[in-house]
Structure formats: structure tokens, C-alpha cells
Design an enzyme around this catalytic site. Structure first.
Site, PDB file in Angstrom:
ATOM      1  N   ASN A  85      29.321  35.869  54.282  1.00  0.00           N
ATOM      2  CA  ASN A  85      30.037  36.969  54.931  1.00  0.00           C
ATOM      3  C   ASN A  85      31.542  36.766  54.738  1.00  0.00           C
ATOM      4  OD1 ASN A  85      31.393  38.487  57.194  1.00  0.00           O
ATOM      5  ND2 ASN A  85      29.270  39.100  57.518  1.00  0.00           N
ATOM      6  N   ARG A 139      32.125  54.304  56.128  1.00  0.00           N
ATOM      7  CA  ARG A 139      31.026  53.442  55.661  1.00  0.00           C
ATOM      8  C   ARG A 139      31.038  52.184  56.505  1.00  0.00           C
ATOM      9  NH1 ARG A 139      31.423  48.616  52.466  1.00  0.00           N
ATOM     10  NH2 ARG A 139      31.018  48.044  54.596  1.00  0.00           N
ATOM     11  N   ASN A 180      24.757  44.498  55.289  1.00  0.00           N
ATOM     12  CA  ASN A 180      24.840  44.332  56.740  1.00  0.00           C
ATOM     13  C   ASN A 180      24.570  45.644  57.460  1.00  0.00           C
ATOM     14  OD1 ASN A 180      25.753  41.599  56.636  1.00  0.00           O
ATOM     15  ND2 ASN A 180      27.722  42.368  55.933  1.00  0.00           N
ATOM     16  N   TYR A 207      30.666  40.184  66.397  1.00  0.00           N
ATOM     17  CA  TYR A 207      30.813  40.575  64.990  1.00  0.00           C
ATOM     18  C   TYR A 207      29.433  41.004  64.494  1.00  0.00           C
ATOM     19  CZ  TYR A 207      32.486  39.903  60.163  1.00  0.00           C
ATOM     20  OH  TYR A 207      32.836  40.067  58.848  1.00  0.00           O
ATOM     21  N   LYS A 256      36.958  42.460  63.637  1.00  0.00           N
ATOM     22  CA  LYS A 256      37.575  41.688  62.544  1.00  0.00           C
ATOM     23  C   LYS A 256      38.830  40.980  63.058  1.00  0.00           C
ATOM     24  CE  LYS A 256      35.005  42.968  58.917  1.00  0.00           C
ATOM     25  NZ  LYS A 256      34.379  42.139  57.895  1.00  0.00           N
ATOM     26  N   ASP A 272      38.830  44.219  52.293  1.00  0.00           N
ATOM     27  CA  ASP A 272      37.896  43.160  52.668  1.00  0.00           C
ATOM     28  C   ASP A 272      36.545  43.325  51.980  1.00  0.00           C
ATOM     29  OD1 ASP A 272      37.154  40.933  54.164  1.00  0.00           O
ATOM     30  OD2 ASP A 272      36.301  42.173  55.749  1.00  0.00           O
ATOM     31  N   ASP A 273      36.108  44.576  51.842  1.00  0.00           N
ATOM     32  CA  ASP A 273      34.771  44.817  51.287  1.00  0.00           C
ATOM     33  C   ASP A 273      34.733  44.626  49.774  1.00  0.00           C
ATOM     34  OD1 ASP A 273      33.602  45.716  53.850  1.00  0.00           O
ATOM     35  OD2 ASP A 273      35.169  47.216  53.643  1.00  0.00           O
ATOM     36  N   GLU A 328      39.181  48.376  55.663  1.00  0.00           N
ATOM     37  CA  GLU A 328      37.834  47.939  56.053  1.00  0.00           C
ATOM     38  C   GLU A 328      36.889  49.130  56.149  1.00  0.00           C
ATOM     39  OE1 GLU A 328      37.400  44.396  56.821  1.00  0.00           O
ATOM     40  OE2 GLU A 328      35.358  45.075  56.436  1.00  0.00           O
ATOM     41  N   ASP A 329      35.759  49.014  55.515  1.00  0.00           N
ATOM     42  CA  ASP A 329      34.664  49.968  55.645  1.00  0.00           C
ATOM     43  C   ASP A 329      35.052  51.423  55.363  1.00  0.00           C
ATOM     44  OD1 ASP A 329      33.385  47.639  56.183  1.00  0.00           O
ATOM     45  OD2 ASP A 329      32.546  48.227  58.103  1.00  0.00           O
TER      46      ASP A 329
HETATM   47  O1  LIG Z   1      31.566  43.187  58.554  1.00  0.00           O
HETATM   48  C1  LIG Z   1      30.802  42.423  57.920  1.00  0.00           C
HETATM   49  O2  LIG Z   1      29.953  41.733  58.445  1.00  0.00           O
HETATM   50  C2  LIG Z   1      30.974  42.303  56.442  1.00  0.00           C
HETATM   51  C3  LIG Z   1      31.579  43.524  55.896  1.00  0.00           C
HETATM   52  O3  LIG Z   1      32.773  43.630  55.741  1.00  0.00           O
HETATM   53  C4  LIG Z   1      30.720  44.690  55.692  1.00  0.00           C
HETATM   54  O4  LIG Z   1      29.490  44.583  55.686  1.00  0.00           O
HETATM   55  O5  LIG Z   1      31.287  45.773  55.547  1.00  0.00           O
HETATM   56 MG   LIG Z   2      33.432  45.618  55.862  1.00  0.00          MG
END
Ligand SMILES: O=C([O-])CC(=O)C(=O)O
Ligand SMILES: [Mg+2]
Length: 669
Positions: free
Chosen positions: A569, A242, A497, A189, A260, A355-356, A332-333
């Protein structure tokens, strides 16, 4: 992935892969696979290309008209291959249940146990001669594997060794990860997964997860059906725009959903076969990748606007048609401009969670609630300043406001005034309102323009400073010292991160915030209350920041004292949160569920943790923590009438624990 058949039982369809099909740990069970009966076997007995012809025919012929205009779907979410709708002249897929054995069994990561196959199993499953004669238990395999991983000095090599294990022996991978969670989390991770995504094309060996690109437009349901598991409970999806704070990594973002979902299993106990990582490839604007011959994605610039939203809509529709109402889709992202819109668009029709925005908010709120035990006061007594006004920044800000408003009964608009955000153009203030993106507008308070973070700290005088900017080293010495001159115990959260993007390091946070003499503390209070300026003399001895970061930092020894930084996190939240939704059959995510998760996490910080200055519990107990979060989330879902699994189990923590996947090997009959 689909196994060859030694013995088959015709007439069963739609069972869900490696899950709880039959038997618990004590009852032996067979390594069952669901497969379809038109095998073209290769030399090794593996089934090759079994689906192609019949499925194409089904789509063309069996599905003529459909309730919601989707030309691909069959007779409803459960009629995965259109058997119900098919008439006599239509092709159907002859599903059956088979038992993996022999060479195929050894190469099936769901069932492979390597040298741990017993003598009896070796006889019963045609493994004689395919393994060396010794038998070793899983514990020994774990010991051997951790030594093997530790041999590699370079984190990316450790990552590759872990991915290799996951592809070879899934249960051993999860046993290793669970037993050595603190050590291996930074490998599978954040932060190593970030580097893996950057170099994904170079290290690519075997495909993981499902790729849906613009090429598949109009055929997304067909692509979903190619995935070997049918009983999916959680999807983590990214479009790679992103990735962490690393920007647009296009299709190479796949490392994130894969990582994840490994955590969904290891930390939250969702069984691996129910997890589906997906990357939507609409191109990339990353020039380096576009010019890289090893880039694995579409070599074109990103599709936007209608083309983008149509593909996403087809995807969202196909997921619901294929897996039903209760599949959790974790965004996610995604970049800001899509993340907010997607969440808004689908939150009332699908079980979606960003999640973000939401996961990070929930974890940070938990940390803040815990930190209040160290610094005193309620949320309403504190002033928050963010650097970064994107998904994480505004998501956290909104959840803090929501919780404060609940605690104080004050209107949301009123409590928002204690929360300030700085973006690339300076402090977000009302004179900028017209030009702000919609998600920033609620934070445009009355104030003169302020150009940079240091000035904002000096003007706003926050008690809490939160970095969500994706800009490494943005918390300079001056900024951190300014926080220390305003507060006895400044709370500094450096959340971006991976480690390279963290706004400051743990060491910087501790060394730039020193202990001050009691007289000076009084002077600070005096200044805060009466607003007069006082010259303060600092007695430098120890760090006094309460610090947590998104990526892990090692403990810092400073002037004889050890400071242990916490890791704020979202990994603390999403596995337990998802488990809570799944086990209660919840159909929509409500903000109160995020607050419940926060509260559950904050409750898990022990006195012993506080003594070390920690505002999050260690990851070693994460499965217990996840069960607790799951129970609280489920309880809230039942209370809100969002849970469909009835009746409500009496003891939700026990129920959560009983639902959790354990990676111990099963005995095969
Ligand atoms: O993935 C991770 O460590 C936390 C997160 O969702 C990000 O930074 O986008
Ligand atoms: Mg993320």
C-alpha cells in the site's frame, strides 16, 4: 476553532498555529493560537465569525491590481490578508497571538489533554472545576482508549470513535494510532475508510477538512483563508471521482484526504497543523448519492471539460499564492482521465505528487526489488502482466521500466516490452493503439489480440501478476493456477482496494499455488527454456506464491504453515516521501525521487521478514522506515539541485527524525 483571549500580545501576525512556536518538551509552553482581534464572543467565550466583515472588505478594496490577474490575491504569498497592499482607507485584519484557556482550551483538540492536565496547569489555565479532580497520564489514557475502541465489533464504529477522538484530543489520537499502528491502520485508513466514505453522509457529525465546490468558483483563495492554520506544508486533495476501487463517491470522498493526512502525521511525523485535507466538489455521477437526502455534496452531475479545468486551475493558483512554492499537493483518487492530465499540467509549476500513480508505483517497485531476493534474477529477467491499465497499473509499469532501464542501460522502449497490460478489452496490443487512451499507448506491443486474463497468462507466461483493476475476485482459481504452473514461485500482487475489490485473497493465493516436486520444477524450467509442452504432475502440499495486497489480509495457516501476506500500500511511501520533500525544501517532484524512496523501502526488509515470505517490513517500525525514506529522498533532491533548504544537513536520517512530530503532551506554563 479560534480561541477566546485571556491575554493577548498585539502586533504579531502570521505565526503558524500549534507548531514549534515556542519551547520543546521540557520547557513549558503556552497553548498559543493565532487569532484576529475583532471578536464577537459567544456565551462560552469562543470567538464567533471573526473574519467575515474585514476580509470581505479587504478583498474588495485592498486588492486592486495583481501581477497574475487573480482579482483576489493580496501583496504576494506572504501577505495573506493584504496588509502590505492596504492604504489608510482600507480595512486590515488586526491579528494577534492569544493563549487558549478555560473551557475553550478543553474544547480545542490541538491543546486539550483531558484528565492529563496537571494541577499546576489547571490553576494557570482556568480549568479548576471544569474537570473531575483526578489526574491521569497520557499512557493510561491510551490504555483506556484502546480498550474503548476494541469494545466496538463493527469496524465503522471503531472508525467513528477514532474520528471523535481526533476532534477532541489530537495528541491522544496520534499517540494511540502510533502505539497501535498495526491494529488501527485498517480502521482510520484502508479498508474501513472506504466504507466511511460510502456512508459519510449518514455518519457526518462535524465537518473535517476544506470543501471547495463549484459554488466557490472565483473565491477559492478566500475559502483557503477561512482555514484556521496558515502554515500549511501538505495538502491532500481529491475530487472524489475514483475513491479506492469504489468509484465515484463525490464529496463524500473527504474521508480519503483526512485519512491520508492522519498517516502523514502518524507515520511520517508531519505536524497535524501543517496538513490540509481538501475535497473539490464538481458534482457526482453516482445516482445513489444524487437521490440520497443525506448526501453532503452538490446534487448535480459532474462538471467536466473547461468548467472542471478552470476550477482546478483556480485552486492550484490559489494554493501557491496562499502557501507559497513549497507546499506539497498530493492528488488522490482522481479518475484516470483527470489524474494523468493534472499531473502532467502541474508537475513543472507546482510541488505535486499523484499518490495513485507515483506512490503506488514506488511501493510496488520496492516490493518487487525485495521479492527478487526470494525468487532470484534482476528486474530485466522477469516478465510482468497487469490486470488494470489505469493510474496504478501504468504508473507501476512505467517505474519498473525506468528502474530496469537504469540498471541495464537499455532504452526505455526496449525494457517496456517485458511489461504487458490487460484492460477491460483484453491484452493491450499494437492493433488497438489508435483507440487507446494516451497513457496506455506505450504498452501496446506486437502480439495477436487476446481477449481475457487467463489466455493472457497462458500466452505471455509472466513471472509477476499484478492486479490494479478495482475488480474483486478477478484472479480466478484458473488464473492463479496458471501462474503456479508457469513459475516455481509466482509473484502475485493483488492491489485493488478496499478488501472487497482485491483481485484475490491471501488465502486463495496460497491455497491455489502448491509446492511441486523438484522433478517438476526441472520440468517447468525445461518448458520455459525449450518451449516444449510437458505434462506436469503436481504434488499438493503448500502455497508457494509470493503474495502482497493493497488492503490488509490476516496471516493464513495452511497445512501447518503460517503465511504472512505483505501489504503493498502506498501508505509505506507517501508519509516518508512527503517528509523528505518538506524537510529539504524541495520544489519539484522528479521520478528519481520515487526511485530513491523505493530503494529506501526495499532496504528495510530484514532477513527475518524474508523468512516469513514478507516483501515489505511490518508497519510497527514505520516511523523509522519513514525517516529512512525521507533521508534518501532528500539526499536525491539535494543531488538534483531541487532542494532549497541549505546547507544540506550532514546526517539526513537524524535530521528527518528531529523534524518528526511526536504526540506526547507538552507542559503548559
Ligand atoms: O488508499 C489506499 O489504500 C491506497 C490508494 O491510494 C488507493 O487505493 O487509491
Ligand atoms: Mg488513492
Amino acid at each position: 476553532m479560534i480561541s477566546a483571549t485571556r491575554c493577548t500580545f498585539l502586533g504579531c501576525s502570521g505565526l503558524g498555529g500549534s507548531g514549534n512556536i515556542c519551547g520543546g518538551q521540557r520547557r513549558g509552553y503556552g497553548p498559543w493560537r493565532v487569532t484576529c482581534m475583532s471578536p464577537i464572543n459567544d456565551r462560552n467565550g469562543s470567538v464567533v465569525n471573526v473574519m467575515e466583515t474585514p476580509l470581505k472588505e479587504i478583498k474588495k478594496e485592498a486588492v486592486v491590481e495583481d501581477v497574475d490577474d487573480n482579482p483576489i490575491s493580496g501583496g504576494g504569498p506572504r501577505d495573506v490578508y493584504g496588509e502590505d497592499k492596504a492604504t489608510e482607507d482600507h480595512f486590515v485584519t488586526p491579528w494577534s497571538v492569544s493563549v487558549a484557556s478555560g473551557y475553550t482550551l478543553l474544547r480545542d483538540p490541538h491543546f486539550n489533554k483531558g484528565l492529563a492536565f496537571t494541577e499546576k496547569e489547571r490553576d494557570a489555565h482556568y480549568l479548576r472545576g471544569l474537570l473531575p479532580p483526578t489526574t491521569i497520564p497520557q499512557e493510561t489514557q491510551v490504555r483506556k482508549m484502546i480498550q474503548h475502541i476494541r469494545q466496538y465489533q463493527v469496524p465503522l464504529q471503531r472508525y467513528m470513535a477514532m474520528m471523535d477522538l481526533q476532534e477532541r484530543n489530537e495528541r491522544l489520537f496520534y499517540k494511540l494510532l502510533i502505539d497501535h499502528v498495526e491494529e488501527l491502520l485498517p480502521i482510520v485508513y484502508t479498508p474501513t475508510v472506504g466504507e466511511a466514505c460510502q456512508k459519510y453522509g449518514d455518519i457526518f457529525m462535524r465537518p473535517q477538512g476544506l470543501y471547495i465546490s463549484l459554488k466557490e468558483k472565483g473565491r477559492i483563495q478566500e475559502v483557503l483563508r477561512n482555514w484556521p492554520e496558515k502554515n500549511i506544508q501538505v495538502i491532500v486533495v481529491t475530487d472524489g471521482e475514483r475513491i479506492l476501487g469504489l468509484g465515484d463517491l463525490g464529496c463524500q470522498g473527504m474521508g480519503i484526504p483526512v485519512g491520508k493526512l492522519s498517516l502523514y502525521t502518524a507515520l511520517g511525523g508531519v505536524r497535524p497543523s501543517a496538513c490540509l485535507p481538501i475535497t473539490i466538489d464538481v458534482g457526482t455521477n453516482n445516482e445513489r448519492l444524487l437521490n440520497d437526502e443525506l448526501y453532503i455534496g452538490l446534487k448535480q452531475r459532474r462538471a467536466t471539460g473547461q468548467e472542471y479545468s478552470e476550477l482546478m486551475h483556480e485552486f492550484m493558483t490559489a494554493v501557491k499564492q496562499t502557501y507559497g512554492e513549497k507546499v506539497l499537493i498530493q492528488f488522490e483518487d482522481f479518475a484516470n482521465h483527470n489524474a494523468f492530465d493534472l499531473l502532467e499540467k502541474y508537475r513543472s509549476t507546482h510541488l505535486v505528487f499523484n499518490d495513485d500513480i507515483q506512490g503506488t508505483a514506488s511501493v510496488v517497485l520496492a516490493g518487487l526489488v525485495a521479492a527478487l531476493k526470494l525468487v532470484g534474477g534482476n528486474l530485466a529477467d522477469h516478465k510482468f502482466l497487469f490486470l488494470g491499465a489505469g493510474e496504478a497499473g501504468t504508473g507501476i509499469a512505467e517505474l519498473i521500466a525506468l528502474e530496469t532501464s537504469k540498471q541495464t542501460n537499455a532504452p526505455l522502449d526496449e525494457v517496456r516490452k517485458n511489461i504487458w497490460l490487460v484492460d477491460s478489452k483484453g491484452l493491450i496490443v499494437s492493433s488497438r493503439k489508435e483507440s487507446l487512451q494516451h497513457f496506455k499507448k506505450p504498452w501496446a506491443h506486437e502480439h495477436e489480440p487476446v481477449k481475457n486474463l487467463l489466455d493472457a497468462v497462458n500466452k505471455i507466461k509472466p513471472t509477476v501478476l499484478i492486479g490494479t483493476s478495482g475488480q474483486g475476485s478477478a484472479f480466478t482459481k484458473e488464473v492463479v493456477e496458471a501462474m503456479a504452473s508457469i513459475n516455481e514461485k509466482p509473484i502475485i500482487l493483488s492491489l485493488s482496494n478496499p478488501t472487497s475489490q482485491s483481485e484475490c485473497t491471501a488465502e486463495e493465493a496460497y491455497t491455489w499455488t502448491q509446492v511441486i516436486e523438484p522433478a517438476c520444477i526441472f520440468a517447468l524450467k525445461f518448458e520455459r527454456i525449450f518451449g516444449s509442452t510437458l505434462t506436469i504432475l503436481f504434488h499438493f502440499s503448500q502455497g508457494r506464491a509470493i503474495f502482497a495486497s493493497g488492503s490488509p489480509f490476516s496471516p493464513v495457516e495452511y497445512k501447518g504453515k503460517v503465511f504472512v501476506p505483505g501489504q503493498a500500500n502506498n501508505a509505506y511511501i507517501f508519509p516518508g516521501f512527503g517528509l523528505g520533500l518538506i524537510m529539504s525544501g524541495t520544489i519539484r517532484v522528479h521520478d528519481d525521487l520515487l526511485l530513491a524512496a523505493s530503494e529506501a523501502l526495499a532496504e528495510q526488509v530484514s532477513e527475518e521478514n524474508f523468512e516469513k515470505g514478507l516483501i515489505f517490513p511490518p508497519f510497527t517500525n514505520i516511523r523509522k522506515i519513514s525517516a529512512h525514506i525521507a533521508a534518501k529522498v532528500a539526499a536525491k533532491a539535494y543531488e538534483l539541485g531541487l532542494a532549497t533548504r541549505l546547507p544540506q544537513p550532514k546526517d539526513l536520517v537524524k535530521f528527518a527524525e528531529s523534524c518528526m512530530y511526536t504526540p506526547a503532551y507538552r507542559s503548559y506554563r
